[in-house]
Design a protein around this motif. Structure first.
Motif, PDB file in Angstrom:
ATOM      1  N   VAL A 192       0.850  -1.189   0.000  1.00 56.91           N
ATOM      2  CA  VAL A 192       0.000   0.000   0.000  1.00 56.91           C
ATOM      3  C   VAL A 192       0.883   1.236   0.000  1.00 56.91           C
ATOM      4  CG1 VAL A 192      -1.927   1.177   1.116  1.00 56.91           C
ATOM      5  CG2 VAL A 192      -1.642  -1.301   1.416  1.00 56.91           C
ATOM      6  N   ARG A 193       0.636   2.152  -0.944  1.00 56.97           N
ATOM      7  CA  ARG A 193       1.444   3.359  -1.077  1.00 56.97           C
ATOM      8  C   ARG A 193       0.537   4.586  -1.176  1.00 56.97           C
ATOM      9  NH1 ARG A 193       4.611   0.833  -6.340  1.00 56.97           N
ATOM     10  NH2 ARG A 193       5.347  -1.100  -5.324  1.00 56.97           N
ATOM     11  N   SER A 194       0.992   5.682  -0.621  1.00 53.60           N
ATOM     12  CA  SER A 194       0.237   6.932  -0.718  1.00 53.60           C
ATOM     13  C   SER A 194       0.221   7.424  -2.161  1.00 53.60           C
ATOM     14  CB  SER A 194       0.869   8.002   0.173  1.00 53.60           C
ATOM     15  OG  SER A 194       0.794   7.643   1.518  1.00 53.60           O
ATOM     16  N   GLY A 195      -0.887   8.048  -2.537  1.00 54.20           N
ATOM     17  CA  GLY A 195      -0.986   8.596  -3.883  1.00 54.20           C
ATOM     18  C   GLY A 195      -2.351   9.194  -4.122  1.00 54.20           C
ATOM     19  N   GLU A 196      -2.602   9.589  -5.348  1.00 53.85           N
ATOM     20  CA  GLU A 196      -3.876  10.214  -5.712  1.00 53.85           C
ATOM     21  C   GLU A 196      -4.868   9.154  -6.163  1.00 53.85           C
ATOM     22  OE1 GLU A 196      -5.640  13.827  -8.493  1.00 53.85           O
ATOM     23  OE2 GLU A 196      -3.698  12.927  -8.970  1.00 53.85           O
ATOM     24  N   VAL A 197      -6.049   9.179  -5.565  1.00 55.81           N
ATOM     25  CA  VAL A 197      -7.149   8.304  -5.957  1.00 55.81           C
ATOM     26  C   VAL A 197      -8.241   9.175  -6.547  1.00 55.81           C
ATOM     27  CG1 VAL A 197      -8.920   6.714  -5.137  1.00 55.81           C
ATOM     28  CG2 VAL A 197      -6.604   6.590  -4.192  1.00 55.81           C
ATOM     29  N   THR A 198      -8.679   8.839  -7.738  1.00 60.04           N
ATOM     30  CA  THR A 198      -9.762   9.578  -8.386  1.00 60.04           C
ATOM     31  C   THR A 198     -10.916   8.636  -8.679  1.00 60.04           C
ATOM     32  OG1 THR A 198      -8.815   9.223 -10.586  1.00 60.04           O
ATOM     33  CG2 THR A 198      -8.176  11.232  -9.425  1.00 60.04           C
ATOM     34  N   LEU A 199     -12.126   9.174  -8.622  1.00 63.90           N
ATOM     35  CA  LEU A 199     -13.323   8.360  -8.775  1.00 63.90           C
ATOM     36  C   LEU A 199     -13.845   8.324 -10.201  1.00 63.90           C
ATOM     37  CD1 LEU A 199     -15.241   9.429  -5.531  1.00 63.90           C
ATOM     38  CD2 LEU A 199     -13.560   7.597  -5.855  1.00 63.90           C
ATOM     39  N   ASP A 200     -13.189   9.050 -11.106  1.00 64.91           N
ATOM     40  CA  ASP A 200     -13.632   9.025 -12.501  1.00 64.91           C
ATOM     41  C   ASP A 200     -12.595   8.393 -13.420  1.00 64.91           C
ATOM     42  OD1 ASP A 200     -11.777  11.029 -12.271  1.00 64.91           O
ATOM     43  OD2 ASP A 200     -13.056  12.626 -13.079  1.00 64.91           O
ATOM     44  N   ALA A 201     -11.554   7.770 -12.835  1.00 65.56           N
ATOM     45  CA  ALA A 201     -10.580   7.061 -13.664  1.00 65.56           C
ATOM     46  C   ALA A 201     -11.213   5.769 -14.182  1.00 65.56           C
ATOM     47  CB  ALA A 201      -9.330   6.742 -12.849  1.00 65.56           C
ATOM     48  N   PRO A 202     -11.077   5.455 -15.453  1.00 64.05           N
ATOM     49  CA  PRO A 202     -11.735   4.268 -16.000  1.00 64.05           C
ATOM     50  C   PRO A 202     -11.071   2.977 -15.546  1.00 64.05           C
ATOM     51  CG  PRO A 202     -10.368   5.309 -17.669  1.00 64.05           C
ATOM     52  CD  PRO A 202     -10.344   6.217 -16.482  1.00 64.05           C
ATOM     53  N   GLY A 203     -11.902   1.927 -15.353  1.00 72.69           N
ATOM     54  CA  GLY A 203     -11.382   0.602 -15.078  1.00 72.69           C
ATOM     55  C   GLY A 203     -10.638   0.456 -13.777  1.00 72.69           C
ATOM     56  N   VAL A 204     -11.177   1.068 -12.705  1.00 75.66           N
ATOM     57  CA  VAL A 204     -10.500   1.054 -11.407  1.00 75.66           C
ATOM     58  C   VAL A 204     -11.434   0.455 -10.355  1.00 75.66           C
ATOM     59  CG1 VAL A 204      -9.629   2.533  -9.545  1.00 75.66           C
ATOM     60  CG2 VAL A 204      -8.967   2.977 -11.904  1.00 75.66           C
ATOM     61  N   SER A 205     -10.869  -0.286  -9.426  1.00 74.49           N
ATOM     62  CA  SER A 205     -11.588  -0.746  -8.245  1.00 74.49           C
ATOM     63  C   SER A 205     -11.215   0.152  -7.073  1.00 74.49           C
ATOM     64  CB  SER A 205     -11.223  -2.201  -7.924  1.00 74.49           C
ATOM     65  OG  SER A 205     -11.793  -2.597  -6.689  1.00 74.49           O
ATOM     66  N   VAL A 206     -12.221   0.728  -6.428  1.00 71.25           N
ATOM     67  CA  VAL A 206     -12.012   1.627  -5.285  1.00 71.25           C
ATOM     68  C   VAL A 206     -12.642   0.960  -4.066  1.00 71.25           C
ATOM     69  CG1 VAL A 206     -12.261   3.981  -4.437  1.00 71.25           C
ATOM     70  CG2 VAL A 206     -12.213   3.557  -6.895  1.00 71.25           C
ATOM     71  N   PHE A 207     -11.965   1.008  -2.909  1.00 72.04           N
ATOM     72  CA  PHE A 207     -12.418   0.243  -1.757  1.00 72.04           C
ATOM     73  C   PHE A 207     -11.808   0.807  -0.477  1.00 72.04           C
ATOM     74  CE2 PHE A 207      -8.626  -1.446  -3.641  1.00 72.04           C
ATOM     75  CZ  PHE A 207      -7.774  -1.667  -2.574  1.00 72.04           C
ATOM     76  N   ARG A 208     -12.288   0.307   0.651  1.00 71.16           N
ATOM     77  CA  ARG A 208     -11.692   0.642   1.956  1.00 71.16           C
ATOM     78  C   ARG A 208     -10.555  -0.346   2.228  1.00 71.16           C
ATOM     79  NH1 ARG A 208     -14.861  -0.293   7.677  1.00 71.16           N
ATOM     80  NH2 ARG A 208     -13.047  -0.133   9.077  1.00 71.16           N
ATOM     81  N   ASN A 209      -9.356   0.165   2.387  1.00 70.71           N
ATOM     82  CA  ASN A 209      -8.197  -0.672   2.657  1.00 70.71           C
ATOM     83  C   ASN A 209      -8.226  -1.136   4.110  1.00 70.71           C
ATOM     84  OD1 ASN A 209      -5.468  -1.786   2.401  1.00 70.71           O
ATOM     85  ND2 ASN A 209      -4.878  -0.044   3.693  1.00 70.71           N
ATOM     86  N   MET A 210      -8.160  -2.450   4.331  1.00 72.76           N
ATOM     87  CA  MET A 210      -8.221  -3.008   5.679  1.00 72.76           C
ATOM     88  C   MET A 210      -6.873  -3.535   6.162  1.00 72.76           C
ATOM     89  SD  MET A 210     -11.366  -2.628   6.674  1.00 72.76           S
ATOM     90  CE  MET A 210     -11.635  -3.813   7.984  1.00 72.76           C
ATOM     91  N   ALA A 211      -5.828  -3.407   5.359  1.00 70.39           N
ATOM     92  CA  ALA A 211      -4.508  -3.913   5.749  1.00 70.39           C
ATOM     93  C   ALA A 211      -3.962  -3.110   6.918  1.00 70.39           C
ATOM     94  CB  ALA A 211      -3.546  -3.844   4.565  1.00 70.39           C
ATOM     95  N   TRP A 212      -3.353  -3.799   7.901  1.00 70.72           N
ATOM     96  CA  TRP A 212      -2.740  -3.114   9.026  1.00 70.72           C
ATOM     97  C   TRP A 212      -1.630  -2.191   8.541  1.00 70.72           C
ATOM     98  CZ3 TRP A 212      -5.362  -3.268  13.296  1.00 70.72           C
ATOM     99  CH2 TRP A 212      -6.126  -4.393  13.611  1.00 70.72           C
ATOM    100  N   GLY A 213      -1.542  -1.039   9.181  1.00 68.63           N
ATOM    101  CA  GLY A 213      -0.522  -0.080   8.803  1.00 68.63           C
ATOM    102  C   GLY A 213      -1.075   1.321   8.798  1.00 68.63           C
ATOM    103  N   PRO A 214      -0.284   2.290   8.392  1.00 67.70           N
ATOM    104  CA  PRO A 214      -0.711   3.696   8.454  1.00 67.70           C
ATOM    105  C   PRO A 214      -1.858   4.033   7.511  1.00 67.70           C
ATOM    106  CG  PRO A 214       1.394   3.494   7.311  1.00 67.70           C
ATOM    107  CD  PRO A 214       1.109   2.152   7.914  1.00 67.70           C
ATOM    108  N   HIS A 215      -2.149   3.142   6.541  1.00 69.76           N
ATOM    109  CA  HIS A 215      -3.207   3.449   5.563  1.00 69.76           C
ATOM    110  C   HIS A 215      -4.486   2.657   5.817  1.00 69.76           C
ATOM    111  CE1 HIS A 215      -0.265   5.733   3.332  1.00 69.76           C
ATOM    112  NE2 HIS A 215       0.525   4.677   3.275  1.00 69.76           N
ATOM    113  N   ARG A 216      -4.564   1.975   6.974  1.00 69.12           N
ATOM    114  CA  ARG A 216      -5.774   1.212   7.266  1.00 69.12           C
ATOM    115  C   ARG A 216      -6.980   2.147   7.318  1.00 69.12           C
ATOM    116  NH1 ARG A 216      -7.516  -3.817   9.418  1.00 69.12           N
ATOM    117  NH2 ARG A 216      -9.309  -3.640  10.818  1.00 69.12           N
TER     118      ARG A 216
END
Length: 339
Positions: free
Chosen positions: A45-69
């Protein structure tokens, strides 16, 4: 007992209780610190830009332990096990469609947490916010991105029993009008108007910006209802349906169905209903699914089951064939952008 003895006993009691409180605080702090450290073997898991209008993408709540949970993350839909891009936006429940997102999140307080619904634009920037009356449960956005709905528990915290109450709200994003509870809509049971005092509504899935389906419960039974936001009506369609999800072509509903012989705390199986014939098809998933599944496409269902990180995403064919398979570890609340 002398006064000195009573004072000594009181001081000992205060010290013991203080020690217990300190121990509990340190334990909670240790658990919180553990959440901030990634586990070996977990998703990248890496920090970055997530956009909701990018084609062909799966967007979700990350449940992995760590700073991005608990952050909203994305991966290419064709590579669900690949590196994740995490947005920094935390949600307990999330959904997106048409470039709009709805995020149900906790607001940490000194005495207790409260909860809030936040509407997000395609860059995950907040555009509106609404205080919630209870604990987040379900969230949906209409295909065009111009309506949103959410369900919260206002008493109880599980759909498995009967001792719970929900509140479901629907928001028109064009006008800002909020229907705070669908229980205010006119309810029709088998075509006849009813005003049940025990009516409970949850789990909206949109057909378009105005029409939707949901679950309604009354008299100890659950129903699939067809809702109309303009007419403010709910009409029953079928029985024993919970947490429906409409297929992309609008012809089928996948849902949780209570089945005979199942345990009381895991009573559901995942089914698909043909809305034209009302024919039910059980999927190949035989475990109890307590989720509002989503359609990855017109053939495949995606849903969550408990996992090592709290939740994993699984897939199964919608036509009853095949077998379940893991799609993504440590993930919850998926949505898929158009290709």
């Amino acid at each position: 007992m002398s006064g000195k003895s009573r004072v000594l006993i009181l001081l000992v009691a205060v010290l013991v209780l203080g020690g217990v409180a300190v121990g509990a605080t340190l334990h909670a702090a240790g658990r919180a610190a553990e959440r901030d450290h990634a586990r070996s073997g977990g998703p990248d898991v890496r920090s970055g830009e997530v956009t909701l209008d990018a084609p062909g993408v799966s967007v979700f709540r990350n449940m992995a332990w760590g700073p991005h949970r608990d952050e909203i993350a994305s991966v290419p839909a064709g590579d669900p096990t690949g590196p994740r891009t995490s947005s920094g936006v935390r949600c307990l429940r999330f959904h997106t469609a048409g470039g709009t997102g709805v995020c149900l999140r906790a607001v940490r307080g000194g005495l207790r947490d409260t909860y809030r619904a936040v509407v997000l634009d395609s860059r995950l920037r907040e555009t509106r916010r609404y205080d919630l009356a209870g604990v987040p449960s379900r969230a949906r956005v209409s295909p065009g991105g111009r309506s949103a709905a959410w369900t919260v528990f206002v008493s109880g915290d599980s759909y498995a029993g009967t001792a719970f109450s929900t509140r479901t709200s629907v928001l028109d994003l064009r006008t800002g009008h909020l229907d705070r509870t669908l229980e205010d809509y006119r309810f029709f049971l088998d075509g006849r108007p009813r005003k049940p005092v025990d009516l409970n509504v949850w789990g909206v899935t949109f057909a378009d910006d105005t029409r939707f389906y949901a679950t309604a419960a009354t008299g100890g039974r659950t129903y699939l209802v067809r809702g109309d936001r303009a007419a403010r009506t709910l009409h029953t369609v079928h029985t024993n349906v919970e947490c429906p999800s409409l297929s992309p072509d609008g012809t089928r509903i996948t849902y949780k169905k209570r089945v005979e012989g199942a345990s009381s705390d895991a009573p559901w199986r995942l089914y698909v209903l043909d809305l034209r014939t009302l024919r039910e098809t059980p999927t190949a998933e035989r475990r109890s699914v307590d989720d509002q599944a989503v359609w990855r496409d017109g053939r495949t269902l995606v849903y969550s089951l408990p996992g090592d990180y709290g939740s994993d995403l699984w897939t199964v064919p919608a036509d009853g064939s095949g077998s379940p398979s893991v799609s993504m570890r440590a993930a919850l609340a998926p949505a898929f952008t158009a290709r």
